[in-house]
Design a protein around this motif. Structure first.
Motif, short mmCIF file in Angstrom:
data_model
loop_
_atom_site.label_atom_id
_atom_site.label_comp_id
_atom_site.label_asym_id
_atom_site.label_seq_id
_atom_site.Cartn_x
_atom_site.Cartn_y
_atom_site.Cartn_z
N GLU A 27 -10.86 21.93 28.85
CA GLU A 27 -10.89 23.30 28.34
C GLU A 27 -9.76 23.47 27.33
O GLU A 27 -8.62 23.09 27.59
N CYS A 28 -10.07 24.08 26.18
CA CYS A 28 -9.10 24.25 25.12
C CYS A 28 -9.06 25.71 24.69
O CYS A 28 -10.08 26.27 24.31
N ARG A 29 -7.87 26.29 24.75
CA ARG A 29 -7.71 27.70 24.42
C ARG A 29 -6.96 27.84 23.10
O ARG A 29 -5.86 27.30 22.96
N THR A 30 -7.54 28.51 22.14
CA THR A 30 -6.91 28.73 20.84
C THR A 30 -6.98 30.22 20.52
O THR A 30 -7.65 30.97 21.23
N PRO A 31 -6.30 30.63 19.45
CA PRO A 31 -6.38 32.05 19.06
C PRO A 31 -7.81 32.51 18.82
O PRO A 31 -8.12 33.69 18.96
N THR A 34 -11.74 30.40 23.73
CA THR A 34 -11.68 29.24 24.62
C THR A 34 -13.00 28.48 24.58
O THR A 34 -14.08 29.09 24.62
N MET A 142 -1.96 19.54 19.13
CA MET A 142 -2.21 19.39 20.57
C MET A 142 -1.66 18.07 21.10
O MET A 142 -1.83 17.76 22.27
N LYS A 149 -1.37 22.80 31.71
CA LYS A 149 -1.23 24.19 31.28
C LYS A 149 -1.90 24.36 29.93
O LYS A 149 -2.10 23.39 29.20
N TYR A 150 -2.23 25.63 29.61
CA TYR A 150 -2.86 25.88 28.32
C TYR A 150 -1.90 25.64 27.19
O TYR A 150 -0.71 25.72 27.40
N PRO A 151 -2.43 25.32 26.00
CA PRO A 151 -3.80 25.50 25.52
C PRO A 151 -4.80 24.43 25.96
O PRO A 151 -5.98 24.58 25.66
N LEU A 152 -4.35 23.37 26.61
CA LEU A 152 -5.26 22.27 26.89
C LEU A 152 -5.16 21.88 28.36
O LEU A 152 -4.10 21.45 28.81
#
Length: 197
Positions: A27-31, A34, A142, A149-152
């Motif tokens: 899972e990848c969270r960006t501005p 997700t 990344m 932890k996020y973002p990844l």
DNA sequence: TCGAAGATTGTCT
DNA sequence: GACAATCTTCGAG
């Protein structure tokens, strides 16, 4: 959604980690949002004695994360065009990693489509190392991050039976190609076909 | 400072 | 199926 895989998960035999990462969710969270997908294909790169591993040439600025803690990300740029995502395994000082070669989209699929472009259809969205990185929004920023932890992050997915997993030679490399270190989910249509000619 | 090679992908034939 | 695109890293001069 399953728990985030702890650092201990990556601190084991690289082949074991590669096998058990199948079915897990990256899972990848960006501005922008997700995006996530189930890992369906991995390859193990097992240290300086593996001629195909980047670490075989010794420690460099580029391969530094490979020598870091288990559970780190290792993202590198290849052919001047594409990013490839790895999860670092084993204890410090033993440079090995698992390359994620293909995923099956699970969440944020619209976001992946917009990143990959309108012409991309079907399995072409994420069925290759460079493709899945573009779809998830993974790039050089990344690299060398904790995967806890996020973002990844990587989350536990469904557990697979032995007969669901196929092992074969690695793809897209020129050295030690025949080593059986490539793991795929048997019959999954999202598995990359690069090099299967 | 220069040249070669690489864990790939997209496009053309 | 074949080949070009394009950048980072490494080794040699």
């Amino acid at each position: 959604m399953g728990r985030i895989l702890p650092r201990d998960f990556f601190d084991r035999e690289t082949e074991t980690v590669a096998r058990e990462m199948l079915g897990a969710i990256i899972e990848c969270r960006t501005p922008e949002g997700t995006a996530g997908g189930m890992i369906v294909e991995t390859e193990a790169y097992v240290g300086e004695h593996d001629p195909a591993c980047h670490a075989a040439v010794g420690r460099t600025k580029r391969t530094a994360p490979l020598y870091g803690r288990p559970g780190l990300s290792y993202v590198y740029f290849i052919y001047g065009v594409h990013w490839c995502f790895n999860a670092v395994t084993r204890e410090e000082g033993l440079p090995s990693a698992v390359l994620v070669r293909a995923i099956e989209p699970v969440s944020g699929i619209d976001l992946m489509r917009s990143r990959r472009g309108p012409k991309v259809q079907g399995v072409n969205l994420t069925n290759g190392p460079g493709k899945l990185c573009e779809a998830l929004g993974i790039d050089g920023s990344m690299n060398d991050l904790s995967l806890q932890k996020y973002p990844l992050v990587i989350r536990a997915g469904e557990s697979l039976l032995d007969e669901d997993i196929a092992v074969g030679p690695r793809v897209g490399i020129t050295k030690a190609v025949e080593w059986p270190l490539r793991f795929v989910i048997r019959g999954n249509q999202w598995v990359s076909r690069a090099g299967s000619r």
